[in-house]
Every structure is written in C-alpha cells, then in structure tokens.
Design a protein around this motif. Structure first.
Motif, short mmCIF file in Angstrom:
data_model
loop_
_atom_site.label_atom_id
_atom_site.label_comp_id
_atom_site.label_asym_id
_atom_site.label_seq_id
_atom_site.Cartn_x
_atom_site.Cartn_y
_atom_site.Cartn_z
N LEU A 46 2.39 -93.27 44.74
CA LEU A 46 3.48 -92.56 45.38
C LEU A 46 3.10 -92.12 46.79
O LEU A 46 3.89 -92.25 47.73
N ARG B 27 10.78 -90.43 38.02
CA ARG B 27 10.99 -89.57 36.85
C ARG B 27 12.09 -90.08 35.91
O ARG B 27 12.14 -89.69 34.74
N GLU C 53 11.53 -88.84 49.98
CA GLU C 53 10.59 -88.34 48.98
C GLU C 53 11.32 -87.94 47.70
O GLU C 53 10.88 -88.28 46.59
N VAL D 280 10.68 -89.78 44.00
CA VAL D 280 10.25 -88.98 42.85
C VAL D 280 11.31 -89.02 41.74
O VAL D 280 10.98 -89.18 40.56
N LEU E 174 2.93 -83.10 40.44
CA LEU E 174 3.54 -83.40 41.73
C LEU E 174 3.03 -82.49 42.83
O LEU E 174 3.02 -82.87 44.01
#
Length: 339
Positions: free
Chosen positions: A255, A280, A272, A276, A290
C-alpha cells in the motif's frame, strides 16, 4: 530509458534477444525494446499471433532459483483469477533459459511472459491525467486487487526450493538492505550520512515495535508503482505487472509503495481513502495496523536512495538522490511529530 540508450547498446541487446528467441516459437518480427531498467523487456510476437514480453534479466540481480520462484508466483496468481502476466514455456517446455556469456554480456537468464494489453496508470513525476472521480474508482480497484493478491498468496502453497527476497526489518533497515545501504552510499554529503544513519536506527526501533503488533506479513508484489499498474479496458479494470521484486514482506509495504509517488497529487486524500477502502472491501485491515502506513512510506522512500546510488548512469541521478534524501528526512520529521 529505452529510447535514451546508445545505438551500440541497442544493437547488442537486439542480438541478445534474438539469441534468446531461438528457444521460443515466435514469429520473425523484430523484437521491440519496451523497457530497460532492471531487465531489458522486449515485445515479441508468438506463433499464434499473440504479443508476449521477453525479459533479459539483469545479471546478478536474482539467481535461477529466485527467478523460477517469481514465475511460479505469477502463475499461481493468474490461476487464481488475478490479471497478471503468466509464464510462456519454451519449445522444450522450460520456463527459463540461461544465455551464456559473450563479449557484450555475462551469463544471464531470459524468460517470456504473457502480454498485458493496457496502459500504465501514469508516470512518476507527471500528474495523473484522470478526473478525480476516475482516480477514486481506479485506486479503489487497485486496493481490491491488492487484497485479492495477498489472499491468493496466503492460500497458495509454494513449491519446494521457493525463494524470494524478504522485505522485512533486515531487508529494509538491516546491515545489507535489499536495495543498498541508503545511509552509506555514493553521492551522499557527510550531513546526509549522519542524518540517515540516525534515522535508520530510529526506524529499526519503530519497526520492531510495530512488528509485535502482528502486522499482516506474507508474499507481496513490492513494486506497485504507477508504471506497474495497467489500466485494461473500459470497465475500470487494473492489472499488475513486473514481479521482479516480489517477495516476503509486510502487506502495508504494498500500500505504501502505491501511495508514495502520489503524495503531491491534489486528490491525494481521496486516493488514499479509495485505496484503503478498496483493500478493506476484500481483506481485513485494522485501524491499528493502518496507523503504521506513514512509517512504511518513509521506509519505502529510503529504499530509492540505495537503489539510485547504485545506478549513477540514470539521467539526473544526483538531483534525484538529493531529493529522495530531503523527502525522506522531511517525512520522518512528520512521523515523529505525529507520534
């Protein structure tokens, strides 16, 4: 960098790739040099008319076992439904061939992988061209595919003698990092050496602390930069290419690598969040884990210092090295401020 090569090097590469092509069923079209970085990558045409990528591997970067392991990993991901290149066997059903040394090249290996029909997400240092809405959709899909890749890696049982590099604490900030001693390399000022040495020790302590939090660890791509993420078709699909640095590592490293070169984008917060969220939607990523993302972005940025210092022939190498040092130290200061 392919189009900046001197003609004598291009001619030598063309002879070398034709030597490699003797092992595959390919049409007699002139191979097209697409990329010259870690490997020399050529587009070739197979007997069935399909494009494929022939890679002349950089001598000394990976040994035969590691190269075969990379191909096994890509084949497993392809079998699992991920859009990645897959090995194309030789006429003798081999996935990898060794080319003997000649007056231009030392011993090196070559392989052929399937062609990914698409365009790179972008180029480092050039602003993304897509609308903000499209960027959000793309990075959401990247996050989904990244999570799927990690899940497939966990479910896969590698063959015997599988060996790939480890992007662990030693591989990042140990005595011999995978991409070089970033605090002790050519081109650094004495001030930079002192600052980076101190930072390395700080990061070793920080990484030891987060390691105890049982961060997700396993096989990763390790180089999902813009150039290695391809947009395919009109449905927002993405593909991952160039598994040359794939190995064992913290999943947050993947990531961090994808986000790092997008920090200056106006839509970075949305990028971002989308990455994410996409991740998820397919795989667990806790808030506690995170919270370590900024740490891994610093670690990722530091790797480029060692990598660039070993390649002074790259255009603007000295300027880029100075920039990576400044960026790393500034990111580390923000990391300490937030801690």
């Amino acid at each position: 960098m392919a189009d900046q090569l001197p003609q004598n090097i291009r001619d030598a590469l063309q002879k070398r790739v034709r030597e490699a092509l003797d092992h595959w069923s390919a049409r007699a079209h002139e191979p097209v040099l697409m990329k010259y970085r870690e490997n020399a990558v050529f587009r070739i045409t197979l007997e069935d008319g399909q494009f494929a990528a022939l890679r002349l591997h950089r001598p000394g970067y990976h040994d035969e076992t590691s190269l075969r392991s990379e191909l096994h990993f890509m084949a497993a991901l392809k079998l699992g439904g991920l859009d990645v290149p897959s090995p194309v066997p030789t006429m003798n059903r081999q996935s990898l061939v060794r080319l003997p040394a000649n007056r231009h090249f030392p011993d090196q290996h070559a392989d052929v992988v399937s062609w990914i029909d698409g365009v790179p997400l972008g180029q480092s240092g050039t602003p993304l061209s897509q609308s903000i809405e499209m960027q959000e959709a793309i990075f959401f899909r990247i996050g989904q595919n990244m999570a799927a890749m990690h899940a497939l890696a966990d479910a896969w049982e590698p063959p015997e003698r599988f060996r790939r590099p480890a992007w662990d604490a030693d591989g990042l900030v140990g005595e011999k990092p995978l991409w070089g001693r970033f605090w002790d390399c050519r081109g650094l000022s004495s001030e930079s050496t002192i600052a980076l040495s101190a930072l390395r020790h700080e990061l070793r302590r920080a990484l030891a602390n987060v390691d105890r939090q049982n961060l997700d660890y396993g096989l990763i791509h390790a180089d999902l930069v813009r150039e290695n993420i391809f947009l395919t078709g009109t449905e927002g699909n993405v593909a991952f290419i160039d598994f040359d640095d794939a190995g064992h590592g913290f999943r947050l490293f993947d990531l961090a690598t994808t986000l790092l070169k997008n920090r200056s984008e106006p839509a970075y917060p949305a990028i971002e969040k989308a990455l994410v969220s996409g991740y998820r939607s397919r795989r667990t990523l806790s808030d506690a884990a995170l919270a370590s993302l900024p740490l891994f972005m610093v670690l990722r940025n530091l790797t480029y210092i060692g990598w660039l210092a070993e390649r002074p022939e790259i255009p603007d190498a000295a300027e880029r090295l100075s920039r990576y040092v400044s960026e790393s130290l500034e990111m580390a200061r923000k990391l300490n401020t937030a801690a």
